[in-house]
Scaffold this motif. Structure first.
Motif, short mmCIF file in Angstrom:
data_model
loop_
_atom_site.label_atom_id
_atom_site.label_comp_id
_atom_site.label_asym_id
_atom_site.label_seq_id
_atom_site.Cartn_x
_atom_site.Cartn_y
_atom_site.Cartn_z
N ALA A 11 38.10 40.87 40.36
CA ALA A 11 37.92 39.71 40.75
C ALA A 11 39.16 38.88 40.33
CB ALA A 11 36.70 39.27 40.31
N GLY A 12 39.68 38.99 39.25
CA GLY A 12 40.70 38.27 38.75
C GLY A 12 41.97 38.45 39.47
N LEU A 13 42.21 39.80 39.94
CA LEU A 13 43.36 40.21 40.63
C LEU A 13 43.15 39.52 41.86
CD1 LEU A 13 45.76 41.83 41.26
CD2 LEU A 13 44.47 43.84 41.55
N VAL A 14 41.96 39.82 42.39
CA VAL A 14 41.79 39.36 44.12
C VAL A 14 42.21 37.64 44.04
CG1 VAL A 14 40.21 38.68 45.86
CG2 VAL A 14 40.35 40.86 44.61
N LYS A 15 41.75 37.04 43.13
CA LYS A 15 41.93 35.53 42.75
C LYS A 15 43.39 35.22 42.93
CE LYS A 15 40.76 31.36 40.31
NZ LYS A 15 39.77 30.94 39.35
N ALA A 16 44.06 35.86 41.99
CA ALA A 16 45.48 35.80 41.79
C ALA A 16 46.10 36.27 43.05
CB ALA A 16 46.02 36.62 40.63
N LEU A 17 45.89 37.21 43.62
CA LEU A 17 46.68 37.54 45.00
C LEU A 17 46.28 36.63 46.09
CD1 LEU A 17 45.94 41.60 44.99
CD2 LEU A 17 48.09 40.56 44.96
N SER A 18 45.13 36.30 45.99
CA SER A 18 45.05 35.21 47.21
C SER A 18 45.74 33.83 47.06
CB SER A 18 43.40 34.93 47.15
OG SER A 18 43.11 33.80 48.26
N ARG A 19 45.61 33.44 45.84
CA ARG A 19 46.52 32.24 45.37
C ARG A 19 47.82 32.67 45.73
NH1 ARG A 19 46.33 32.18 40.14
NH2 ARG A 19 47.97 33.16 39.79
N GLU A 20 48.53 33.53 45.55
CA GLU A 20 50.03 34.00 45.65
C GLU A 20 50.30 34.26 47.12
OE1 GLU A 20 52.41 33.45 43.57
OE2 GLU A 20 51.14 33.18 41.59
N ALA A 77 42.17 45.29 51.05
CA ALA A 77 43.23 44.76 50.36
C ALA A 77 44.61 45.54 51.33
CB ALA A 77 43.14 45.19 49.06
N ARG A 78 44.66 46.79 51.34
CA ARG A 78 45.84 47.54 51.96
C ARG A 78 46.00 47.03 53.17
NH1 ARG A 78 46.30 54.01 52.80
NH2 ARG A 78 48.58 53.85 53.31
N GLY A 79 45.19 46.89 53.92
CA GLY A 79 45.34 46.29 55.49
C GLY A 79 45.86 44.73 55.25
N LEU A 135 47.81 49.18 45.69
CA LEU A 135 46.99 49.12 46.88
C LEU A 135 47.84 49.67 48.29
CD1 LEU A 135 45.97 45.49 45.87
CD2 LEU A 135 44.50 47.69 45.92
N VAL A 136 49.22 49.38 48.40
CA VAL A 136 49.74 49.69 49.47
C VAL A 136 49.89 51.34 49.56
CG1 VAL A 136 52.00 49.82 50.83
CG2 VAL A 136 50.96 47.75 50.00
N GLY A 137 49.86 51.99 48.42
CA GLY A 137 49.86 53.42 48.20
C GLY A 137 48.51 54.02 48.26
N GLY A 138 47.45 53.08 48.62
CA GLY A 138 46.14 53.87 48.98
C GLY A 138 45.25 53.52 47.88
N GLY A 139 45.63 52.98 46.86
CA GLY A 139 44.91 52.71 45.56
C GLY A 139 43.52 51.79 45.66
N ASP A 140 42.75 51.78 44.87
CA ASP A 140 41.50 50.62 44.78
C ASP A 140 41.88 49.51 44.02
OD1 ASP A 140 40.06 50.83 42.26
OD2 ASP A 140 40.52 53.14 42.89
N LEU A 141 41.18 48.34 44.17
CA LEU A 141 41.25 47.26 43.33
C LEU A 141 41.22 47.39 42.16
CD1 LEU A 141 39.94 44.83 46.12
CD2 LEU A 141 42.19 44.56 45.23
N THR A 142 40.09 48.03 41.47
CA THR A 142 39.92 48.09 40.08
C THR A 142 41.13 48.78 39.45
OG1 THR A 142 37.41 48.32 40.54
CG2 THR A 142 38.27 49.20 38.37
N ALA A 143 41.35 49.84 39.97
CA ALA A 143 42.64 50.58 39.08
C ALA A 143 43.93 49.62 39.37
CB ALA A 143 42.99 52.06 39.72
N ALA A 144 44.07 48.86 40.43
CA ALA A 144 45.26 48.06 40.47
C ALA A 144 45.14 47.00 39.64
CB ALA A 144 45.45 47.49 41.94
N ILE A 183 46.10 34.80 51.29
CA ILE A 183 45.08 35.52 52.17
C ILE A 183 43.85 35.37 51.70
CG2 ILE A 183 44.43 37.99 52.63
CD1 ILE A 183 47.53 38.87 52.19
N PRO A 184 42.66 34.99 52.22
CA PRO A 184 41.38 34.95 51.83
C PRO A 184 40.77 35.95 50.92
CG PRO A 184 41.68 34.39 54.09
CD PRO A 184 42.77 34.97 53.96
N SER A 185 40.32 35.69 49.85
CA SER A 185 39.87 36.58 48.89
C SER A 185 38.78 37.48 49.53
CB SER A 185 38.92 35.99 47.77
OG SER A 185 39.91 34.91 47.18
N GLY A 186 38.15 37.01 50.52
CA GLY A 186 37.14 38.07 51.23
C GLY A 186 37.68 39.25 52.07
#
Length: 247
Positions: free
Chosen positions: A219-228, A240-242, A200-209, A231-234
């Protein structure tokens, strides 16, 4: 072009190649799929790579590449300092790396002077995406430590990984809880999220990440990232990069 320069594992020393049998390099290098698809084989395990995906290898890692679907692959050789922390690191699609590889393909550098800027540009991209976002403690137990490194590069379940290292799944679980503070699945998930964040930091999208880090859905990745991260899921879904860069 010399095989120790930007690429080359074919007699013509071309930047592009159509696959090769098992061999190894004295320097770290990258296998990058320009078009089509390829299969990278390391330690008897096949690692599929799609268009624009890449894998980063340490020196002296025996490997083979089979190119599929009329594909083309680049194999840039890197300087000694540009080596991954594990034997093989599957990068997925890193847009910044795609840009460098595309430019190199068009420019077709042929002298050491022309090649050097591309090698350094590749190294800078790899440095950026290889910084771990989440601290991960590896187990001290020698076999479990080797298994942990395999767990990040091989898409194998715990029972198969345990068998490869002559351990039982229960033994591995006990060691991970004792020495890392996490169950194996939690440890692996957190460690794999480093790959997602790097993408994501390299400019990629959530689906590929998500696919790169072993999640079945974005959605599963976003939920896990938000938990860890907290950062709010929205916010992660929107940018994601920002969001990750600011946290």
């Amino acid at each position: 072009m010399p095989s120790t320069a930007l690429a080359g594992t074919v007699p013509e020393n071309s930047i592009r190649f159509l696959g090769h049998d098992t061999h190894e390099h004295d320097e770290p290098h990258v296998v990058y799929v320009v078009t089509g698809a390829a299969v990278l084989t390391v330690d008897g395990v096949d690692i599929p790579l799609r268009r624009h995906e890449a894998a980063w290898l340490q020196p002296h890692v025996p490997h083979a590449v089979r190119v599929r679907e009329g594909g083309t692959v680049l194999g840039p050789i890197l300087e000694d300092a540009a080596s991954p922390s594990t034997r093989v690191r599957v990068l997925g699609v890193v847009p910044a790396l795609v840009d460098v590889m595309t430019t190199a393909l068009v420019a077709a550098p042929s002298t050491d002077e022309q090649i050097l800027p591309f090698r350094r540009a590749i190294a800078r991209v790899l440095q950026t995406v290889s910084r771990p976002y989440f601290p991960v403690v590896y187990p001290e137990h020698p076999a479990a430590r080797r298994l942990a490194k395999d767990a990040l590069r091989l898409p194998l379940p715990l029972d198969e990984l345990s068998a490869r290292h002559r351990m039982s799944a229960r033994q591995v679980q006990r060691i991970f809880v004792t020495e890392t503070g996490w169950s194996f699945s939690r440890w692996r998930g957190r460690a794999r999220m480093n790959a997602a964040v790097a993408h994501l930091v390299g400019g990629g999208d959530l689906t590929a990440a998500a696919r790169l880090s072993g999640f079945s859905t974005r959605a599963g990745l976003v939920k896990a990232l938000s938990r860890e991260t907290g950062i709010p899921s929205g916010r992660l879904t929107a940018d994601a990069r920002g969001a990750l860069a600011d946290s």
